[in-house]
Design a protein around this motif. Sequence first.
Motif, PDB file in Angstrom:
ATOM      1  N   TYR A  75       0.814  -1.209   0.000  1.00 20.63           N
ATOM      2  CA  TYR A  75       0.000   0.000   0.000  1.00 20.63           C
ATOM      3  C   TYR A  75       0.850   1.263   0.000  1.00 20.63           C
ATOM      4  O   TYR A  75       0.329   2.349   0.217  1.00 20.63           O
ATOM      5  CB  TYR A  75      -0.924  -0.015   1.221  1.00 20.63           C
ATOM      6  N   SER A  76       2.163   1.109  -0.219  1.00 23.83           N
ATOM      7  CA  SER A  76       3.060   2.259  -0.198  1.00 23.83           C
ATOM      8  C   SER A  76       3.818   2.349  -1.517  1.00 23.83           C
ATOM      9  O   SER A  76       4.760   1.583  -1.744  1.00 23.83           O
ATOM     10  CB  SER A  76       4.061   2.146   0.965  1.00 23.83           C
ATOM     11  N   PRO A  77       3.431   3.261  -2.408  1.00 19.03           N
ATOM     12  CA  PRO A  77       4.171   3.444  -3.652  1.00 19.03           C
ATOM     13  C   PRO A  77       5.635   3.806  -3.405  1.00 19.03           C
ATOM     14  O   PRO A  77       6.513   3.413  -4.170  1.00 19.03           O
ATOM     15  CB  PRO A  77       3.428   4.596  -4.345  1.00 19.03           C
ATOM     16  N   GLY A  78       5.880   4.556  -2.320  1.00 22.22           N
ATOM     17  CA  GLY A  78       7.255   4.939  -2.013  1.00 22.22           C
ATOM     18  C   GLY A  78       8.112   3.736  -1.678  1.00 22.22           C
ATOM     19  O   GLY A  78       9.266   3.630  -2.120  1.00 22.22           O
ATOM     20  N   PHE A  79       7.558   2.792  -0.902  1.00 20.12           N
ATOM     21  CA  PHE A  79       8.309   1.581  -0.555  1.00 20.12           C
ATOM     22  C   PHE A  79       8.575   0.757  -1.805  1.00 20.12           C
ATOM     23  O   PHE A  79       9.680   0.226  -1.992  1.00 20.12           O
ATOM     24  CB  PHE A  79       7.514   0.754   0.457  1.00 20.12           C
ATOM     25  N   THR A  80       7.569   0.662  -2.673  1.00 23.03           N
ATOM     26  CA  THR A  80       7.749  -0.076  -3.921  1.00 23.03           C
ATOM     27  C   THR A  80       8.833   0.559  -4.774  1.00 23.03           C
ATOM     28  O   THR A  80       9.664  -0.139  -5.369  1.00 23.03           O
ATOM     29  CB  THR A  80       6.424  -0.111  -4.706  1.00 23.03           C
ATOM     30  N   SER A  81       8.839   1.879  -4.834  1.00 17.10           N
ATOM     31  CA  SER A  81       9.863   2.580  -5.610  1.00 17.10           C
ATOM     32  C   SER A  81      11.254   2.339  -5.032  1.00 17.10           C
ATOM     33  O   SER A  81      12.232   2.202  -5.775  1.00 17.10           O
ATOM     34  CB  SER A  81       9.562   4.080  -5.643  1.00 17.10           C
ATOM     35  N   LEU A  82      11.351   2.272  -3.691  1.00 16.72           N
ATOM     36  CA  LEU A  82      12.639   2.019  -3.060  1.00 16.72           C
ATOM     37  C   LEU A  82      13.149   0.631  -3.410  1.00 16.72           C
ATOM     38  O   LEU A  82      14.340   0.455  -3.727  1.00 16.72           O
ATOM     39  CB  LEU A  82      12.516   2.169  -1.546  1.00 16.72           C
ATOM     40  N   VAL A  83      12.267  -0.363  -3.380  1.00 15.36           N
ATOM     41  CA  VAL A  83      12.666  -1.729  -3.741  1.00 15.36           C
ATOM     42  C   VAL A  83      13.129  -1.773  -5.197  1.00 15.36           C
ATOM     43  O   VAL A  83      14.145  -2.401  -5.524  1.00 15.36           O
ATOM     44  CB  VAL A  83      11.502  -2.712  -3.507  1.00 15.36           C
ATOM     45  N   GLU A  84      12.387  -1.108  -6.080  1.00 16.75           N
ATOM     46  CA  GLU A  84      12.772  -1.080  -7.490  1.00 16.75           C
ATOM     47  C   GLU A  84      14.103  -0.363  -7.683  1.00 16.75           C
ATOM     48  O   GLU A  84      14.913  -0.758  -8.530  1.00 16.75           O
ATOM     49  CB  GLU A  84      11.674  -0.399  -8.308  1.00 16.75           C
ATOM     50  N   ALA A  85      14.342   0.683  -6.894  1.00 17.54           N
ATOM     51  CA  ALA A  85      15.625   1.398  -6.983  1.00 17.54           C
ATOM     52  C   ALA A  85      16.776   0.497  -6.537  1.00 17.54           C
ATOM     53  O   ALA A  85      17.836   0.471  -7.176  1.00 17.54           O
ATOM     54  CB  ALA A  85      15.570   2.663  -6.127  1.00 17.54           C
ATOM     55  N   LEU A  86      16.566  -0.249  -5.443  1.00 25.71           N
ATOM     56  CA  LEU A  86      17.602  -1.162  -4.972  1.00 25.71           C
ATOM     57  C   LEU A  86      17.888  -2.239  -6.006  1.00 25.71           C
ATOM     58  O   LEU A  86      19.051  -2.612  -6.241  1.00 25.71           O
ATOM     59  CB  LEU A  86      17.164  -1.799  -3.646  1.00 25.71           C
ATOM     60  N   TRP A  87      16.832  -2.740  -6.633  1.00 25.97           N
ATOM     61  CA  TRP A  87      17.022  -3.800  -7.626  1.00 25.97           C
ATOM     62  C   TRP A  87      17.749  -3.268  -8.858  1.00 25.97           C
ATOM     63  O   TRP A  87      18.632  -3.933  -9.405  1.00 25.97           O
ATOM     64  CB  TRP A  87      15.666  -4.388  -8.021  1.00 25.97           C
ATOM     65  N   SER A  88      17.395  -2.063  -9.278  1.00 24.59           N
ATOM     66  CA  SER A  88      18.029  -1.502 -10.473  1.00 24.59           C
ATOM     67  C   SER A  88      19.516  -1.224 -10.257  1.00 24.59           C
ATOM     68  O   SER A  88      20.302  -1.246 -11.215  1.00 24.59           O
ATOM     69  CB  SER A  88      17.312  -0.216 -10.898  1.00 24.59           C
ATOM     70  N   GLU A  89      19.902  -0.967  -9.009  1.00 27.63           N
ATOM     71  CA  GLU A  89      21.300  -0.664  -8.702  1.00 27.63           C
ATOM     72  C   GLU A  89      21.987  -1.815  -7.980  1.00 27.63           C
ATOM     73  O   GLU A  89      22.978  -1.614  -7.276  1.00 27.63           O
ATOM     74  CB  GLU A  89      21.384   0.601  -7.840  1.00 27.63           C
ATOM     75  N   ARG A  90      21.468  -3.031  -8.156  1.00 25.24           N
ATOM     76  CA  ARG A  90      22.006  -4.186  -7.421  1.00 25.24           C
ATOM     77  C   ARG A  90      23.479  -4.445  -7.759  1.00 25.24           C
ATOM     78  O   ARG A  90      24.256  -4.841  -6.879  1.00 25.24           O
ATOM     79  CB  ARG A  90      21.172  -5.430  -7.707  1.00 25.24           C
ATOM     80  N   ARG A  91      23.869  -4.214  -9.003  1.00 31.61           N
ATOM     81  CA  ARG A  91      25.264  -4.461  -9.383  1.00 31.61           C
ATOM     82  C   ARG A  91      26.190  -3.432  -8.731  1.00 31.61           C
ATOM     83  O   ARG A  91      27.259  -3.790  -8.219  1.00 31.61           O
ATOM     84  CB  ARG A  91      25.408  -4.428 -10.897  1.00 31.61           C
TER      85      ARG A  91
END
Length: 387
Positions: free
Chosen positions: A141-157
């Motif tokens: 229910y938190s778009p901000g939390f979802t965006s944070l997870v996506e940011a972490l995944w995009s910068e995983r390398r």
Amino acid sequence: MPAATMRHRAYEVLDKGLAGSALADGVHLTLIGLILVNVLAVILQSVPWIAESYGAVFSVIEVASTVIFTVEYLARLWTAPEHPLLASMTPLRARMRHVVSPAMLVDLLVILPLYLNLTLGIDLRFLLLLRLLRFFKLARYSPGFTSLVEALWSERRALGASFIIFMGALVIAAAAMRLAEQDAQPDKFATIPDALWWAVITLTTVGYGDVYPITAAGKIIAGVTAVAGIAMLAMPVGIIATAFAREIQRRDFVVTWSMVSSVPLFSGLDAGSVADLMRSLKSITYEPNSVICRAGEPARSIFVVAEGEVVVETDDGPFRLGPGQCFGEAAVLNRVPLPATVRSVQRAKVLTLDAEDLHQLMSARPAMAVVIAGQVQSVADSASAGE
């Protein structure tokens, strides 16, 4: 109601696809409240006298929550074929793919404690941790939390590279300190594993002070390690902050693009025209019952409702506009005063397009002028036919 329609309706409610739906809002607020109650209950149960005095209440909360979360889990599994990314699969395959998604795995883990307790007959200590996992259901229910997870995944390398650099610095600092201090403090720096504790708390800039160098060489190594620790921490923090900001901008861009392109007035525009329009949009937030524009005023802007609702007060009676709908376009194009007063019904976010900016864009893009003028004329013809 056909089963397929019921399933689609259930999917929209669970994933809040029904914009402004009271049912969807009610379901989500109930689930969020239940999650918070569960986390609070787990915390309070760790206090012995509270657990003893209110044990029955905690049991009721646990059983009721597990039942509700189980129903939610099964409903999400049932509606999986309605998910846009799974719609092309067969229902069985869609559900098999959905059941192993991170969100569904969290949903499964949070309903396990009660069932494991009933099956095994004992209350295992690790079940407490599983119950606390319910807190992470809030991510749905938190778009901000979802965006944070996506940011972490995009910068995983990049984050992985930062971790490798940190581990290398950790081992080097521990080895150097062991070499400098092993004779002076053999009980604390006899081996590299012994020195690793000091390296961890120094590189992370925590510095408990329980283990510290006493030789000159050790103090120099400690100083260099502490300074290096600042850089070690700044690196992943900078990566995450940049990625998160980029993800928020991307999400806002996608939302605004979808909204602008779906507005009837702009629905026939090509991608380049929509992009030009977006660069000219400004966002204004109005508190409830605020006047956005008044009848008789010069038409200086086109307004697009982004969030909330507004009411248009006309001579024929008021009517409401919701997200994606616009007003003031005819007055701007015809260069006449506004025909109605518009107020915000609730807190509303409105995108405004300045009249001068629009006319400049239409001059630069004749095709845009044709499309917009055609849409306005179509609306006017429809209104005339209705009369």
